[in-house]
Motif scaffolding. Sequence first.
Motif, PDB file in Angstrom:
ATOM      1  N   LEU A 141       0.820  -1.209   0.000  1.00 19.08           N
ATOM      2  CA  LEU A 141       0.000   0.000   0.000  1.00 19.08           C
ATOM      3  C   LEU A 141       0.854   1.259   0.000  1.00 19.08           C
ATOM      4  N   VAL A 142       2.039   1.190   0.592  1.00 21.78           N
ATOM      5  CA  VAL A 142       2.956   2.324   0.558  1.00 21.78           C
ATOM      6  C   VAL A 142       3.421   2.574  -0.872  1.00 21.78           C
ATOM      7  N   THR A 143       3.714   1.492  -1.574  1.00 26.07           N
ATOM      8  CA  THR A 143       4.106   1.625  -2.982  1.00 26.07           C
ATOM      9  C   THR A 143       2.962   2.199  -3.811  1.00 26.07           C
ATOM     10  N   CYS A 144       1.741   1.723  -3.547  1.00 30.85           N
ATOM     11  CA  CYS A 144       0.566   2.249  -4.262  1.00 30.85           C
ATOM     12  C   CYS A 144       0.377   3.739  -3.985  1.00 30.85           C
ATOM     13  N   ALA A 145       0.638   4.163  -2.733  1.00 31.86           N
ATOM     14  CA  ALA A 145       0.522   5.577  -2.397  1.00 31.86           C
ATOM     15  C   ALA A 145       1.520   6.409  -3.189  1.00 31.86           C
ATOM     16  N   GLY A 146       2.725   5.879  -3.388  1.00 31.75           N
ATOM     17  CA  GLY A 146       3.717   6.576  -4.196  1.00 31.75           C
ATOM     18  C   GLY A 146       3.267   6.706  -5.640  1.00 31.75           C
ATOM     19  N   LEU A 147       2.690   5.637  -6.176  1.00 30.43           N
ATOM     20  CA  LEU A 147       2.192   5.681  -7.563  1.00 30.43           C
ATOM     21  C   LEU A 147       1.031   6.660  -7.701  1.00 30.43           C
ATOM     22  N   LEU A 148       0.148   6.693  -6.696  1.00 31.97           N
ATOM     23  CA  LEU A 148      -0.974   7.637  -6.717  1.00 31.97           C
ATOM     24  C   LEU A 148      -0.466   9.075  -6.677  1.00 31.97           C
ATOM     25  N   LYS A 182      10.106  22.660 -14.750  1.00 33.16           N
ATOM     26  CA  LYS A 182       9.910  21.282 -15.207  1.00 33.16           C
ATOM     27  C   LYS A 182      10.965  20.361 -14.629  1.00 33.16           C
ATOM     28  N   GLN A 183      12.200  20.822 -14.654  1.00 29.47           N
ATOM     29  CA  GLN A 183      13.288  19.989 -14.154  1.00 29.47           C
ATOM     30  C   GLN A 183      13.125  19.695 -12.660  1.00 29.47           C
ATOM     31  N   GLN A 184      12.708  20.715 -11.899  1.00 31.20           N
ATOM     32  CA  GLN A 184      12.550  20.481 -10.467  1.00 31.20           C
ATOM     33  C   GLN A 184      11.400  19.522 -10.184  1.00 31.20           C
ATOM     34  N   PHE A 185      10.271  19.695 -10.882  1.00 28.46           N
ATOM     35  CA  PHE A 185       9.142  18.800 -10.647  1.00 28.46           C
ATOM     36  C   PHE A 185       9.472  17.367 -11.052  1.00 28.46           C
ATOM     37  N   VAL A 186      10.181  17.204 -12.165  1.00 24.04           N
ATOM     38  CA  VAL A 186      10.576  15.860 -12.584  1.00 24.04           C
ATOM     39  C   VAL A 186      11.501  15.234 -11.543  1.00 24.04           C
ATOM     40  N   ALA A 187      12.449  16.033 -11.031  1.00 21.54           N
ATOM     41  CA  ALA A 187      13.369  15.535 -10.011  1.00 21.54           C
ATOM     42  C   ALA A 187      12.607  15.140  -8.738  1.00 21.54           C
ATOM     43  N   GLN A 188      11.635  15.960  -8.333  1.00 22.25           N
ATOM     44  CA  GLN A 188      10.869  15.639  -7.125  1.00 22.25           C
ATOM     45  C   GLN A 188      10.010  14.390  -7.327  1.00 22.25           C
ATOM     46  N   MET A 189       9.468  14.228  -8.531  1.00 21.85           N
ATOM     47  CA  MET A 189       8.653  13.039  -8.784  1.00 21.85           C
ATOM     48  C   MET A 189       9.515  11.775  -8.793  1.00 21.85           C
ATOM     49  N   LEU A 190      10.703  11.870  -9.339  1.00 25.23           N
ATOM     50  CA  LEU A 190      11.624  10.727  -9.275  1.00 25.23           C
ATOM     51  C   LEU A 190      12.002  10.422  -7.828  1.00 25.23           C
ATOM     52  N   HIS A 191      12.155  11.472  -7.045  1.00 26.65           N
ATOM     53  CA  HIS A 191      12.472  11.300  -5.625  1.00 26.65           C
ATOM     54  C   HIS A 191      11.339  10.594  -4.906  1.00 26.65           C
ATOM     55  N   VAL A 192      10.092  10.951  -5.210  1.00 24.78           N
ATOM     56  CA  VAL A 192       8.939  10.275  -4.614  1.00 24.78           C
ATOM     57  C   VAL A 192       8.937   8.800  -4.985  1.00 24.78           C
ATOM     58  N   SER A 244       4.931  21.588  -5.074  1.00 21.34           N
ATOM     59  CA  SER A 244       6.287  21.248  -4.637  1.00 21.34           C
ATOM     60  C   SER A 244       6.310  20.853  -3.162  1.00 21.34           C
ATOM     61  N   ILE A 245       5.546  21.582  -2.334  1.00 24.59           N
ATOM     62  CA  ILE A 245       5.447  21.250  -0.916  1.00 24.59           C
ATOM     63  C   ILE A 245       4.824  19.868  -0.738  1.00 24.59           C
ATOM     64  N   PHE A 246       3.777  19.605  -1.500  1.00 22.13           N
ATOM     65  CA  PHE A 246       3.091  18.315  -1.413  1.00 22.13           C
ATOM     66  C   PHE A 246       4.031  17.166  -1.776  1.00 22.13           C
ATOM     67  N   LEU A 247       4.787  17.300  -2.850  1.00 18.20           N
ATOM     68  CA  LEU A 247       5.707  16.237  -3.261  1.00 18.20           C
ATOM     69  C   LEU A 247       6.799  16.022  -2.215  1.00 18.20           C
TER      70      LEU A 247
END
Length: 876
Positions: free
Chosen positions: A591-598, A621-631, A683-686
Amino acid sequence: MITFFLIGLTVHVVFFVSIFDIYFTSPLVHGMTPQVTPLGPPASRLVLVVGDGLRADSLFTLLPNGSSRAPYLRSVIEQRGTWGVSHTRVPTESRPGHVALIAGFYEDVSAVAKGWKENPVEFDSVFNESRHTWCWGSPDILPMFAKGASGDHVYTHTYPAQEEDFASTDASRLDSWVFNQVKSLFQSAKFNSSLKESLLEDKNVFFLHLLGIDTNGHAHRPMSQEYLENIALVDTGVAELVSVVEEFFGYDGRTAYVFTSDHGMTNWGSHGAGHPSETLTPLVVWGAGVQSAHRVTEAQPYNDVYLQGAELVLLADIAPLMASLIGVPIPVNSVGVLPLLYLNNSEQFKAESMYANAIQVLEQFKVQRHSALLLTESKQAEFIHKARILIQLEKYGDAISLCRSLISHALEGLVYYHTYDRFFLGCSVVLGFVGWTSYVVVVILKTHASLNRHPSLLKQVRIPSHTLARLCMCVTAAITVFLLIQRSPVTYYIYCLLPVPVWYSVLKDTFYRLFTVCIIGLTAYLCCPQVVSFFHRAMLTVGLAVLSLWPFLSGLYGKSKFRSVSWFLGCLCLAAFPLMPVVGREPNIHLVTCAGLLTLFTSACYLWSSGRRAPLHLSDKQQFVAQMLHVAVCAYVPSLTHSSLQQKQGLPLLNQIISWTTLASSMLVPLLSSTRLFHRLLSIFLSLTATYLLLSTGSEALFPPVLSWLMFVWINIEQEAMLAQGVSGRQEVETIKRVFFIITAFFGTGNIASINSFDPASVYCFLTVFNPFIMGGLMMWKVIIPFIIVMCTFETIQVATQLSSRSWICTECSFSTCHFFFLVQDYGSWLDIGTSISHYVIVMSMTIFLMLLSVVTHIFTSQRLVLWRRTKMHFP
């Protein structure tokens, strides 16, 4: 406004601290005379073995084939010892349990601020009263008894703190280390004359603290093979220990043995609350001066049948029992009552022992108050004289009954005088709360635009300023003199005098119907679902279900069908979380993995939608992509960590580095994002969700994505509502929603129970070595993350819609703070105590945090708004 909030911050900080002076002061007193039985003791030495975290049923319940997993202790129970069930008072934590067991008193809750490693005041113990005490075990437990002992006769031997690792391949090695150290001591004594001479003296204590069972229970659960095999190891170790001790002392029959536990453990591997699995612990006593065996009856755990044949005693009662067995004074701070059924001695010895116990408790009462209201001096003298006469007349049964009655009266008196100042201080704090709330209402009545249209509400009833000033000075002088006569602490002056200037500010400029407004507001708030939700989390579900209909009832559905449906679905999804259990959930890393995908899916949808209307800059764009990869990485780390720990390979260093780096950067990375409010909020949310995933073990990981989804929809709907309805008439409605979402953020996935009985697996991505401060801090940060998301949403709505409800929220929180102040309790289960404290702390901290945030965001928002207008930015 800055001055207003700074004053409010000061008032709330003072009243926040007040509960620790009112409810949680130390019950200990000093200056008592130690009491000891004049007759010779039956034992020369005592061996105390504590299996940390051992449940009563885990030791006593037989296996399906009729055998026991602890055959040696079972044979002691059946043949030559007395068994029973000891009941630990909450909090069921290691340190308070040992203090109750060895010192005979229950710590005040304020000791939790020191991580249960230090006591606010010094205390007496059986170890302190002994001639020599040798201790082996945990560095978290043993040093406190050596520190509080007079002289240098308590010798501690501990392993390094790093050994207390929940990810250890074999935590039972902690217990093996203790047994080996004890054997080494007696082996060394054969060649060390001075050590041998010390060991052969009377009134000696040997204390073995066995932490392996507790560590395996946390890491693998009490039903695991590791936990049960550790019990068998301890049983074998105790058998070998008895053999070594008896051989060294020549089988002189002068050794008494006590085997017990400081607390139990729930099925999901936690302790701290008041469930029977946490409070019922085994007690087996045998050897010199101990009654013959009671046979254990076959039974199921935690019901009446299970307790048949067992003598249920309080953990604090064991301290006077141990003191009586070896003839040392009962610890002067002990509130335990000697369990006579465990003693095998003459009736005279029992009566003298109970008499010493009664005088020891009475000594505390005398020190607490020289002039007693519940037990006068003449009554005390009468009790003592009559008890001594009965013993001389050999009416030992009557003497014992009289001593029990004396102990009961003295303990009642101790409680009475310990809480003597509570009502007086409570009244002062309530006056301060009511005064501050009234002052806030005055400010609102002055500044609120809609109320200025009603002159009747602003009819002033002034008191002459010079008269009011003189009155306040007289009250201040009277309070000061009273406190001086009482020799009160400095903090009492603050609590009692602070209401004076607050009420002066109110009364010097009071408006007509002010108190009517306060009473109506207070009554309305106490009856609203927000307060009820603190006790019944299902009320949040009801409230969210009602809120889901808001767009349809307000007419917004016709203007924005997609957002209205999104709001409806978001509220219903969020409404499911308060119905989930707070504690006892089995880990589900999937479920933790699913939360990351969501999280990744919702973020990608927003970026795609935003990009169609207003293209993002390359850096954004670069920062959001980096944060999403981090998530994505943070969603995978818990699974990798869980797998590694299951295979007993320990916490991977890379996972630990990623986790701590994520935590440290979670509040810094968003500051690098675009100043556009939606982009900053994303950004705060991610960033915060990445940290939350690392602290999650199951379904709670889905809460931040769902909450953030609803918050984004709310911002868009607020803009629609502002365009459709305008600002007028919406202040109070928005305030209710905001307060409701603040409480939902706190209690959506848990409350104080999730911290008091937390699963250590929640912090395994960060550390596995026991550290109460760091682990508690990480759990608190996990609770705070949803709150930060909601507060950031409030700020976004404030900027987007120009609606301000800060003052109204502060007023609502002040009402609820006063309400929960009366509900704080220092008795009952630790879960009850912790819940009452947490409710007060949460609403108080909520007010303080809102004030701090309001001051900071007022300046920050103003600068941002100027930049916003200059660059002509708009909301996507």
